[in-house]
Motif scaffolding. Structure first.
Motif, PDB file in Angstrom:
ATOM      1  N   GLU A 147       3.233   3.978 -17.838  1.00 40.03           N
ATOM      2  CA  GLU A 147       2.986   5.403 -17.649  1.00 40.03           C
ATOM      3  C   GLU A 147       1.556   5.738 -17.233  1.00 40.03           C
ATOM      4  OE1 GLU A 147       2.343   4.100 -21.800  1.00 40.03           O
ATOM      5  OE2 GLU A 147       4.086   4.024 -20.447  1.00 40.03           O
ATOM      6  N   ARG A 148       0.579   4.878 -17.520  1.00 33.63           N
ATOM      7  CA  ARG A 148      -0.815   5.163 -17.166  1.00 33.63           C
ATOM      8  C   ARG A 148      -1.157   4.710 -15.754  1.00 33.63           C
ATOM      9  NH1 ARG A 148      -4.477   2.350 -19.490  1.00 33.63           N
ATOM     10  NH2 ARG A 148      -6.130   3.911 -19.437  1.00 33.63           N
ATOM     11  N   LEU A 149      -0.300   3.937 -15.134  1.00 34.03           N
ATOM     12  CA  LEU A 149      -0.602   3.358 -13.825  1.00 34.03           C
ATOM     13  C   LEU A 149      -0.669   4.435 -12.749  1.00 34.03           C
ATOM     14  CD1 LEU A 149      -1.107   0.599 -12.506  1.00 34.03           C
ATOM     15  CD2 LEU A 149       1.327   0.505 -11.962  1.00 34.03           C
ATOM     16  N   SER A 150      -1.823   4.568 -12.111  1.00 40.10           N
ATOM     17  CA  SER A 150      -1.999   5.617 -11.109  1.00 40.10           C
ATOM     18  C   SER A 150      -2.724   5.134  -9.858  1.00 40.10           C
ATOM     19  CB  SER A 150      -2.789   6.789 -11.708  1.00 40.10           C
ATOM     20  OG  SER A 150      -4.064   6.348 -12.175  1.00 40.10           O
ATOM     21  N   LEU A 151      -3.406   3.993  -9.922  1.00 36.98           N
ATOM     22  CA  LEU A 151      -4.199   3.509  -8.800  1.00 36.98           C
ATOM     23  C   LEU A 151      -3.805   2.075  -8.450  1.00 36.98           C
ATOM     24  CD1 LEU A 151      -6.598   3.781  -6.809  1.00 36.98           C
ATOM     25  CD2 LEU A 151      -8.083   2.972  -8.662  1.00 36.98           C
ATOM     26  N   ILE A 152      -3.557   1.835  -7.165  1.00 40.19           N
ATOM     27  CA  ILE A 152      -3.240   0.501  -6.660  1.00 40.19           C
ATOM     28  C   ILE A 152      -4.282   0.103  -5.634  1.00 40.19           C
ATOM     29  CG2 ILE A 152      -1.541  -0.952  -5.496  1.00 40.19           C
ATOM     30  CD1 ILE A 152      -0.556   0.013  -8.177  1.00 40.19           C
ATOM     31  N   LEU A 153      -4.897  -1.060  -5.829  1.00 42.44           N
ATOM     32  CA  LEU A 153      -5.895  -1.575  -4.901  1.00 42.44           C
ATOM     33  C   LEU A 153      -5.274  -2.655  -4.026  1.00 42.44           C
ATOM     34  CD1 LEU A 153      -8.905  -1.951  -7.374  1.00 42.44           C
ATOM     35  CD2 LEU A 153      -8.374   0.006  -5.909  1.00 42.44           C
ATOM     36  N   GLY A 154      -5.629  -2.647  -2.745  1.00 40.20           N
ATOM     37  CA  GLY A 154      -5.100  -3.647  -1.829  1.00 40.20           C
ATOM     38  C   GLY A 154      -6.051  -3.874  -0.672  1.00 40.20           C
ATOM     39  N   ASP A 155      -5.629  -4.703   0.285  1.00 43.93           N
ATOM     40  CA  ASP A 155      -6.467  -4.939   1.459  1.00 43.93           C
ATOM     41  C   ASP A 155      -6.056  -3.997   2.583  1.00 43.93           C
ATOM     42  OD1 ASP A 155      -4.147  -5.997   2.547  1.00 43.93           O
ATOM     43  OD2 ASP A 155      -4.734  -8.082   2.184  1.00 43.93           O
ATOM     44  N   SER A 156      -6.592  -4.231   3.766  1.00 46.24           N
ATOM     45  CA  SER A 156      -6.383  -3.312   4.887  1.00 46.24           C
ATOM     46  C   SER A 156      -4.944  -3.303   5.397  1.00 46.24           C
ATOM     47  CB  SER A 156      -7.332  -3.674   6.037  1.00 46.24           C
ATOM     48  OG  SER A 156      -7.136  -5.022   6.440  1.00 46.24           O
ATOM     49  N   ALA A 157      -4.118  -4.277   4.984  1.00 46.69           N
ATOM     50  CA  ALA A 157      -2.715  -4.304   5.415  1.00 46.69           C
ATOM     51  C   ALA A 157      -1.928  -3.121   4.848  1.00 46.69           C
ATOM     52  CB  ALA A 157      -2.065  -5.615   4.990  1.00 46.69           C
TER      53      ALA A 157
END
Length: 251
Positions: free
Chosen positions: A164-174
């Motif tokens: 429930e706290r998950l709000s931000l996902i980090l990734g690369d330029s793809a």
């Protein structure tokens, strides 16, 4: 007894999830230990040692727990338990997404393709990890599928897992703007892409190294050195088993 066997504390958590008190010739703990042995050593089903339960029985439970979502449930419970032990909130607020292309066996493996960037003919393991490097979700698909398209299925599954706290996902330029717009509108997730070209010289990309480290950890499970599974869901289950094994050493 093998080094891959579950610890008592890990089994207590898993036993609560399975909630099966039925008497049987081979206990569920022994069967799960056998499945962890297969994952860790890369042993073929029919080549399992004689002191383990029959391979047919082990495969029955592997496929049963694959189809009813038990592997995902066990993984989620252990992730939360491990995070609490590390003095974190049970639910992460940040996830890191990436994919790993792996070769498939030469025959009997459908749903595979050629990744022109990595020069790999096989499949992709698409995962999201927390800041400890624990796998939250995995989706396996053909290697010729672009990351931005494969990510949609990954994020859709992740949104159903109760973090429930998950709000931000980090990734690369793809994982570009189109995916970010879709994720924000559909799943209420913010995707932030970090471009390596924005960094001067060689630097460890902030946060992104954690998912790369997880892929490195997966390689220590020899069943995952190559994709031998006919079905993508079986390949996903072995990734969860590898994660379960690693977490079980820490709780």
């Amino acid at each position: 007894m093998y080094p891959s066997d579950l610890t008592d504390s890990a089994w207590k958590v898993i036993e609560e999830i399975l909630a099966d008190k039925r008497k049987r010739k081979h206990s569920l703990r022994v069967i799960l230990n056998a499945l962890l042995y297969v994952t860790k050593t890369g042993c073929q089903w029919r080549q399992m040692p004689n002191d383990l339960p029959p391979w047919q029985l082990c495969y029955y439970y592997f496929s049963k727990w694959r189809d009813d979502g038990t592997w995902l449930k066990i993984n989620q419970k252990l992730v939360k338990r491990r995070r609490v032990k590390a003095k974190r909130e049970a639910s992460p607020s940040v996830g890191v997404i990436d994919s790993q292309s792996v070769k498939s066996s030469e025959w009997g493996v459908p749903h595979k393709g050629f990744d022109g960037h990595k020069k790999v003919n096989g499949r992709k393991r698409h995962i999201v990890v927390d800041t400890l490097g624990l796998i939250l979700i995995v989706v396996v698909h053909a290697a010729n599928r672009h990351d931005s398209k494969g990510a949609r299925k990954v994020l859709e599954r992740l949104a159903k897992q109760g973090y429930e706290r998950l709000s931000l996902i980090l990734g690369d330029s793809a994982y570009g703007k189109e995916l970010a717009k879709w994720a924000k509108k559909t799943l209420k997730l913010v995707i932030t892409a970090i471009k390596v070209s924005e960094l001067a010289g060689f630097q460890v990309v902030p946060m992104r190294w954690k998912v790369e480290r997880t892929f490195s950890w997966l390689n220590w499970s020899r069943r995952l050195s190559k994709d031998y599974e006919c079905d993508c869901s079986s390949a996903e289950s072995f990734v969860y088993l590898a994660n379960i094994y690693r977490i079980s050493r820490k709780i």
